[in-house]
Structure formats: structure tokens, C-alpha cells
Design an enzyme around this catalytic site. Structure first.
Site, PDB file in Angstrom:
ATOM      1  N   ASP A  23       0.866  -1.174   0.000  1.00  0.00           N
ATOM      2  CA  ASP A  23       0.000   0.000   0.000  1.00  0.00           C
ATOM      3  C   ASP A  23       0.916   1.242   0.000  1.00  0.00           C
ATOM      4  O   ASP A  23       2.135   1.135   0.187  1.00  0.00           O
ATOM      5  CB  ASP A  23      -0.947  -0.014   1.205  1.00  0.00           C
ATOM      6  CG  ASP A  23      -2.161   0.884   0.954  1.00  0.00           C
ATOM      7  OD1 ASP A  23      -2.112   1.720   0.031  1.00  0.00           O
ATOM      8  OD2 ASP A  23      -3.162   0.765   1.684  1.00  0.00           O
ATOM      9  N   TRP A  24       0.309   2.398  -0.195  1.00  0.00           N
ATOM     10  CA  TRP A  24       1.095   3.620  -0.426  1.00  0.00           C
ATOM     11  C   TRP A  24       1.751   4.122   0.869  1.00  0.00           C
ATOM     12  O   TRP A  24       1.061   4.544   1.784  1.00  0.00           O
ATOM     13  CB  TRP A  24       0.174   4.680  -1.034  1.00  0.00           C
ATOM     14  CG  TRP A  24       0.159   4.678  -2.545  1.00  0.00           C
ATOM     15  CD1 TRP A  24       0.348   5.753  -3.360  1.00  0.00           C
ATOM     16  CD2 TRP A  24      -0.039   3.562  -3.440  1.00  0.00           C
ATOM     17  NE1 TRP A  24       0.305   5.363  -4.685  1.00  0.00           N
ATOM     18  CE2 TRP A  24       0.068   4.037  -4.760  1.00  0.00           C
ATOM     19  CE3 TRP A  24      -0.260   2.185  -3.254  1.00  0.00           C
ATOM     20  CZ2 TRP A  24      -0.053   3.213  -5.879  1.00  0.00           C
ATOM     21  CZ3 TRP A  24      -0.390   1.365  -4.377  1.00  0.00           C
ATOM     22  CH2 TRP A  24      -0.283   1.884  -5.663  1.00  0.00           C
TER      23      TRP A  24
END
Ligand code: BGC
Length: 772
Positions: free
Chosen positions: A276-277
């Protein structure tokens, strides 16, 4: 320590390698990936395992700005032109492509279609329809030049306060898994990729980048991993996105037990694992664990380079991760030189969005056949949300669509009359909130969301009284919005606000006294409290957050053009405190939780309510129709079970209106050694549109794998011997037709790894402690 001379030499060799003309170098193809990796410099290898970074960190990390992506796209992989490796781009999200509407160099605005959010799509229980939605989303992804749509979101809806519930399908892993698979298959049929997310147990948004979800191995296997496992068995997503949170002490992106033992070895997943970011802390651990691509990337460069030079990260690990990345790249439109047109079929996609929206709506109450509204011509619309429909939630699950149709526009388009005074009152209120309200950008809220987060205006009884003469019926819309980064509160989110409760009470009192009816519409992304007020209105229609066409779809259902066939894919509890995770959500300490103990274990949603005899307000699987259906006795195709048995049932429309029915197959498994929930959903199908008197035979295949439970002490999936009751339910609380099946012996379905053990001792809920 490297000498000055060797450093100089290696810099020279990097520079010279990178300068070899492309003609003399291998160019990437699907069958020469290893050769390409061998031709990469270390610098290039490090680039490949990271994304190019976010727009706002490009400058800081010195990456040249490139114009290959559209504004609003959230990530890209690096290009190495000399080896024939192009950039590829990744874009959110689960309710449709999220790009900005204004782009450099494109004259028209780049609108996308806002489709119903995942919770709504799951309520259709219609896999084919969800696949069609996926096809439409994937086409927009393709024509706007993205390679991957970062969707679907498929975490379990464990607690209604989780900010991201709207992005997720259900409280049940089978519904989540099959819906996710349908969406992946639809999107990827366009030749673009998907990224199922967030793997795993991202059920809490509070302190989401650090929180540690403490979960028993059984609950992980049966609930939190199961949906992903089902999705991966029924589709082949190009990517799996790891979650921000830790599970049992380790970040999911850093945990080889999760990514290697389970995802790769047990499930044989062949795609790409992406973070995920900005997630996790230890980039080297992420690389080693097999989180192959780090997004959005770029800030990990120095750490990875240092780790390689100090021997802490072997180039073999990088090579293995790059292999997976290149296997992804060769599938992409960018690699295959697809020319984007920026020209989606918005009209056709709007119609798919509307159809899915109408089929997602769940009729919760319909006293004295209040709906459909056949003769009513004049409408009094109460509640700000009647004028300002909430298409979907906030954050990366949002879509920049051209326009969202509200109930008022739906009515106007159908030439139905509205009480003008009320509509002026609400429009004035909405305008002033938009003008003077404060927006919280830190919570990823946009100005368009501000009305959603403002309480209802106060309406005098006289105002309601005045609307009587201009209306045959009253409609009140209650709205809720939420999104990533933060969880919601019990008061004002799960429970009605004081103004909402007063509004419902006053409108019902005044309209009922005049013998006129009242309908409540719920434009929400997760369950709210209904028990204290549901007896007041004549009908309640759950509209969910059904995308840009919500208002039009509402009219279809209210007027009976569409017979509602949505069913709840998540339970509506009676009171917040009844929710099995009520006491442990979001975690401890409550303010900025560090640990979240999943004390309810496998008893999530209906598994809890049915087993512990706690009556919900509306059970899982529930939803009314304008017609009635009957189910024949269940038929099994054999009397003894070997590998698989076929269960069939005939569904008949015994009412007066054409409609679709959802056929839900539950099992009640024997409790021999392992305790079990009273019911578990093991299959579901939706009928075609059945005319009055028409019937359809629905068949399910039940095998030991689908019946098995996880035996923690033995790390085994096992279908225990004993009597299995197979039922068709109209909800998890109402079984209509039953048949028994007896297993003489235990069937061991699979032995699995003893991994992801809780890092704390905690007391887990058990049905065996219930006093009978
Ligand atoms: C979200 C992801 C999303 C990513 C890129 C993260 O904050 O958790 O779901 O895909 O951002 O926008």
C-alpha cells in the site's frame, strides 16, 4: 570497506552499462525476463522494485517530472527505455477510475463513471452484474491509459464504524471472495490489471499505518484470509496489495509467513505483490518477504542501495522481485503499445451503473405495501441528502464523475411534483454549508463532501405541516459518509443525530395524522441503528451509496419499474453494543490504538448473532421484494457424500409482480471437536427475472473443502464427521428448506503451515462457554 578506487570503477561501469545503445541490448519480451534482469545495473534494479514516487515527492527525491500519466493517477513503475521497459501506471479505485477531471493537453474534461460502492454491489448478490460493472470500469481504465485499477477492496466488514466499509463487500468471506473475483474478471477482461486489497485484516482505519491486529489463527484462516483465498481461486488478479496494518506483530508487507507460506506456497499465487502507499517500516524486510513492488516508491532508494552494499540484501532477492514485476509489465497495455483514446463510453456506463444501483437497493420495511408508489404524484422531500445524494465514500475510493443524480432530480426527470418550499429551504441550507462550512482536507475530504458531514437543519413543525398540502407522500433521506484514515463514532454516525431522530418523528406524526405515508431512504455506506425508529415510517429503502445514478435508480425502485432484489451482505445490529467487536473496536488505547484484539474470533457478523441468539435489527441476507417466492424441498443428487454433492432447489415466484430472488445456501455443521457457528453461508445464486408463476431450478455444488473448518491444534482444514444440515435461507435468521447429510468419517481437506501466531495471549469468544 570499498576503496575509493573500486567505488569510482563501479560508478564508471554503471554509467557505461547504462549508456550502451539500445540496439545492442536485449529488449523486454515475455520470454527473456531473466536476460533483461541480467542486463540491469544495480541502480536500475533498485528503481524497478520501487514506484517512481508521488507527484509531491518527485522534487524532493530528484526524479524528473514526467508527463506520461494523468493527474490523479497514484503510481507508476519505472521505465528503462534501453531495455525496452516502459512506464506503467496504477490508478484508484474500487468504485471506478479516479483521475482528475482537468488534464494538461486534453481539451475535454476527463470524467469517469461513479459506480455503486462495493457494499452496494455485494447487496445485488449478482455475480454476473458485478462482472459487468467490472468490464465497464476496466474499459475506462484502459481508454484513459492506466494499466491497473487498484481495486477491488475486499476486507471484511467487522465493525460498522470502520471508515472504509463502503469500499468493502461484506462481513462474510464467501460473498467478499466471489464478488471480488467477479469484479477482477470483469476489469481484467479489458487487458488491464487489478490489485485486490488490502491483504489482510485492514478492518480499522484508526492509526492504520501502525495498528497491530491480534487475531487467532482460526479467525485468520476462516474469516480474514478466506475471502482472498476464494477470490484468488476464482480469478487471477495481476496484483495483491498488502495492507498498512500489522497482524500478530508484523507488518503484512514484511511478513514472509503471509506472503510466502500462505500466498505463494499454499495458494500458488503467481501475480505481483505490491505494498500500500507508504507502508511498513523496514524496506529490506519487505523485499525479502516478497512484497515485490514498493509504492509509491522512490524514498526507499538509499536504504536499499546501502543494504545491498552492506550485504544485508542480496541481489538475488531483488532479481526475484523484479522477475515478478517484469512478468506484470509484459501484460500491460503500456508495454503492448496501446494508444489511449481518453474517450470512455460514459452514457453506456451510466446505464450499467444505474442498473447495478437499482439491483443493490434493499427494501427493509414495506408496511401495507406502501411501495411501489403507484398513484402518488406529489412529493415532500425531507433531509439534506434528498437533494444531495452521496454517490460513494471519500479518499481513494472516490470517483470524479461528471454529475451525481439526487432523488430530487430523479423525481423531476420523471415529471413528478416536488414541494417547492421545502426544496428551497434545503437548497438554501446546502448552499450556505458549501459557502461557509469548513472542510477537513487532512481527512481527504473534498468541498463536495462538506454537506455530508453537516447535521440536518432544524425544521419547525409548522414547516412540515405546510408541506402536507403540496404532497401525497413524504420521503426522508438520511445520509452518511466516511472514508479512509479515520473511523467513525457511535453517536452521530451509527446512531441517528438528535435532529435526524426528531425529523423522522415529526414528519411521521404530521403525515400520519393526515393519513399520508412516509418513506425513509438510507443513503449510507455501512449499517446504522434502525431499531429505535424503524416502526415509525411506512417503508424503509436502503439505497446504500449507489454511485452517480443513485437518484434515478431510486425512482425505478420507488415507482416499481425495478422490483427490489437486494439483500444485506452485512447485518444491521439492534444496538451498537450488540456488535461482537463493539468493546474492542478500534483497539487499545482507544485514542490512537496500538493493538486491536479480535476477541470475537470467528464470530463476525451473522456467525455471531445466530450462534449467540442475539437478535439483530435486520439479519444478514435479508431484503424484501414486491413479490413472494417459494422454495421447493432441497434435493441431493446422491445419498452418500464422496467428494462432492449437488444440491438443487426450485424457486417459484408466487406473487403478482416479476422479480429476482437470491438463493442462499447455509450449512449447520456438527460440533464434534471444533466449535462452529450455527450457520455459515456456503453458496449463493440470484435467479433471473421470474414472472409471476415462473420458477427456476438453482444448483449448488458442495464439497468437503467448502464445508471444512480450521482446526488450530492440527493446522488442518477438516470437515468433521456427523450430521450436516443444508438449508436454503431467505436470510441467516430464516431457513426455509432443509436437508441432512451424514459424514461417517472426518475428511481432512488440507494440512497447512503453522504460521502467523498471535503475539499476545488474549481471551477469544467461544460458543462452548454459553450456558444452555
Ligand atoms: C489506500 C489504497 C490506495 C492507495 C493509493 C492508500 O492510502 O489505502 O487503497 O489504493 O492509497 O491511492
Amino acid at each position: 570497506m570499498k576503496t575509493y578506487k573500486t567505488i569510482i570503477l563501479s560508478i564508471i561501469s554503471i554509467i557505461s552499462l547504462e549508456n550502451i545503445p539500445a540496439q545492442q541490448l536485449p529488449q523486454l519480451r515475455a520470454d527473456n525476463i531473466k536476460e533483461i534482469i541480467a542486463a540491469m545495473t544495480l541502480n536500475e534494479k533498485i528503481n524497478m522494485v520501487m514506484g517512481v514516487g508521488k507527484e509531491n515527492i518527485w522534487e524532493k527525491y530528484g526524479t524528473p517530472r514526467t508527463d506520461f500519466w494523468l493527474k490523479g493517477q497514484v503510481g507508476a513503475t519505472f521505465a528503462i527505455p534501453r531495455l525496452g521497459i516502459p512506464y506503467t501506471t496504477l490508478t484508484d479505485g474500487p468504485a471506478g477510475l479516479r483521475i482528475d477531471t482537468i488534464q494538461n493537453g486534453i481539451d475535454n474534461k476527463t470524467y469517469c463513471t461513479a459506480f455503486p460502492s462495493a457494499t452496494a454491489l455485494a447487496s445485488t448478490w449478482n455475480k454476473e452484474l458485478v462482472e459487468r460493472v467490472g468490464v465497464a470500469m476496466g474499459h475506462e481504465t484502459l481508454v484513459y491509459g492506466s494499466d491497473v485499477l487498484l481495486a477491488p477492496g475486499m476486507n471484511i466488514q467487522r465493525n460498522p464504524l470502520c471508515g472504509r466499509n463502503f469500499e468493502y463487500f461484506s462481513e462474510d468471506p464467501l460473498v467478499s471472495g466471489l464478488m471480488a473475483a467477479a469484479m477482477v474478471n470483469g476489469i481484467q477482461s479489458n487487458g488491464v490489471g487489478t490489485s485486490v486489497k488490502h491483504f489482510i485484516a485492514n478492518n480499522i482505519e484508526s492509526n492504520r499505518r501502525n495498528i497491530n491486529a491480534v487475531i487467532s489463527q482460526r479467525a485468520l484462516r476462516e474469516i480474514y484470509l478466506r475471502g482472498f483465498e476464494i477470490a484468488l481461486k476464482n480469478s487471477n488478479p495481476w496484483m495483491v496489495m498488502t495492507s498498512y496494518n500489522k497482524v500478530n506483530g508484523y507488518y503484512t508487507s514484511e511478513n514472509p509467513e503471509l506472503l510466502k507460506n500462505i500466498l505463494r506456497n499454499e495458494w500458488n499465487y503467481k501475480g505481483l505483490v505490491v505494498s500500500d502507499w507508504v507502508s511498513g517500516k523496514d524496506f529490506v524486510a519487505q523485499m525479502r518477504a516478497g512484497n515485490e513492488l514498493l509504492m509509491p516508491g522512490n524514498y526507499q532508494r538509499q536504504t536499499l542501495l546501502d543494504a545491498v552494499s552492506r550485504g544485508k540484501l542480496s541481489e538475488n532477492v531483488l532479481d526475484r522481485n523484479i522477475e515478478s514485476i517484469l512478468e506484470y509489465i509484459v501484460k500491460t497495455p503500456s508495454f503492448n503499445k496501446y494508444k489511449k483514446t481518453n474517450n470512455p463510453n460514459l452514457a453506456e456506463n451510466a446505464s450499467i451503473s444505474k442498473q447495478a444501483a437499482a439491483e443493490a437497493m434493499v427494501l427493509l420495511e414495506n408496511r401495507n405495501n406502501t411501495l411501489p408508489l403507484v398513484n402518488e404524484k406529489k412529493y415532500a422531500l425531507f433531509g439534506k441528502t434528498s437533494y444531495n445524494f452521496i454517490a460513494g465514500g471519500t479518499g481513494s475510493g472516490d470517483v470524479n464523475n461528471q454529475h451525481t443524480i439526487s432523488l430530487i432530480e430523479g423525481l423531476e426527470k420523471n415529471k413528478l411534483k416536488i414541494d417547492i418550499n421545502l426544496s428551497l429551504f434545503y437548497k438554501h441550507f446546502i448552499d450556505s454549508v458549501k459557502q461557509f462550512g469548513k472542510i477537513r482536507e487532512d481527512l481527504l475530504l473534498k468541498p463536495k463532501n462538506i454537506v455530508d458531514f453537516t447535521d440536518e437543519p432544524f425544521l419547525t413543525k409548522q414547516q412540515i405541516q405546510n408541506s402536507l398540502k403540496n404532497a401525497d407522500v413524504a420521503i426522508i433521506t438520511i445520509g452518511r459518509n466516511a472514508g479512509e484514515i479515520w473511523d467513525r463514532e457511535v453517536d452521530g454516525y451509527f446512531n441517528l443525530t438528535k435532529s435526524e431522530a426528531t425529523l423522522i418523528q415529526d414528519v411521521c406524526d404530521i403525515f400520519h395524522a393526515a393519513k399520508k405515508r412516509v418513506i425513509v431512504i438510507l443513503n449510507i455506506g455501512a449499517p446504522l441503528e434502525t431499531s429505535s425508529w424503524k416502526h415509525l415510517p411506512d417503508a424503509i429503502l436502503l439505497a446504500w451509496q449507489t454511485g452517480q445514478e443513485g437518484g434515478g435508480a431510486l425512482i425505478d425502485v420507488l415507482k416499481g419499474n425495478t422490483n427490489p432484489s437486494g439483500k444485506l451482505a452485512v447485518t444491521f445490529p439492534d444496538k451498537y453494543i450488540d456488535i461482537p467487536s463493539a468493546k474492542s473496536f478500534p483497539g487499545v488505547p482507544a485514542k490512537n490504538p496500538v493493538n486491536a484484539f479480535y476477541e470475537e474470533g470467528i464470530y463476525v457478523g451473522y456467525r455471531y448473532y445466530e450462534t449467540f441468539g442475539v437478535k439483530p435489527s435486520y439479519p444478514f441476507g435479508y431484503g424484501l421484494s414486491y413479490t413472494n417466492f417459494s422454495f421447493s424441498p432441497l434435493h441431493l443428487n446422491k445419498t452418500t457424500f464422496d467428494d462432492e454433492i449437488e444440491v438443487s432447489v426450485e424457486v417459484k415466484n408466487i406473487g403478482k409482480t416479476a422479480g429476482k430472488e437470491v438463493v442462499q445456501l447455509y450449512i449447520h455443521a456438527p460440533v464434534t471437536v471444533i466449535e462452529k457457528p450455527t450457520y455459515e453461508l456456503k453458496g449463493f445464486e440470484k435467479t433471473r427475472l421470474l414472472k409471476p408463476g415462473e420458477s427456476q431450478i438453482i444448483k449448488f455444488k458442495v464439497n468437503a473443502n467448502s464445508l471444512a473448518s480450521y482446526w488450530t491444534a492440527k493446522n488442518q482444514w477438516i470437515a468433521e464427521k456427523g450430521n450436516y444440515e443444508i438449508s436454503i435461507g431467505s436470510s441467516s435468521s430464516n431457513m426455509c428448506s432443509k436437508v441432512n447429510m451424514f459424514f461417517e468419517k472426518d475428511i481432512i481437506v488440507q494440512n497447512v503451515n503453522d504460521v502467523i501466531y498471535p503475539n499476545f495471549f488474549f481471551e477469544e469468544l467461544s460458543s462452548q462457554t454459553i450456558e444452555k
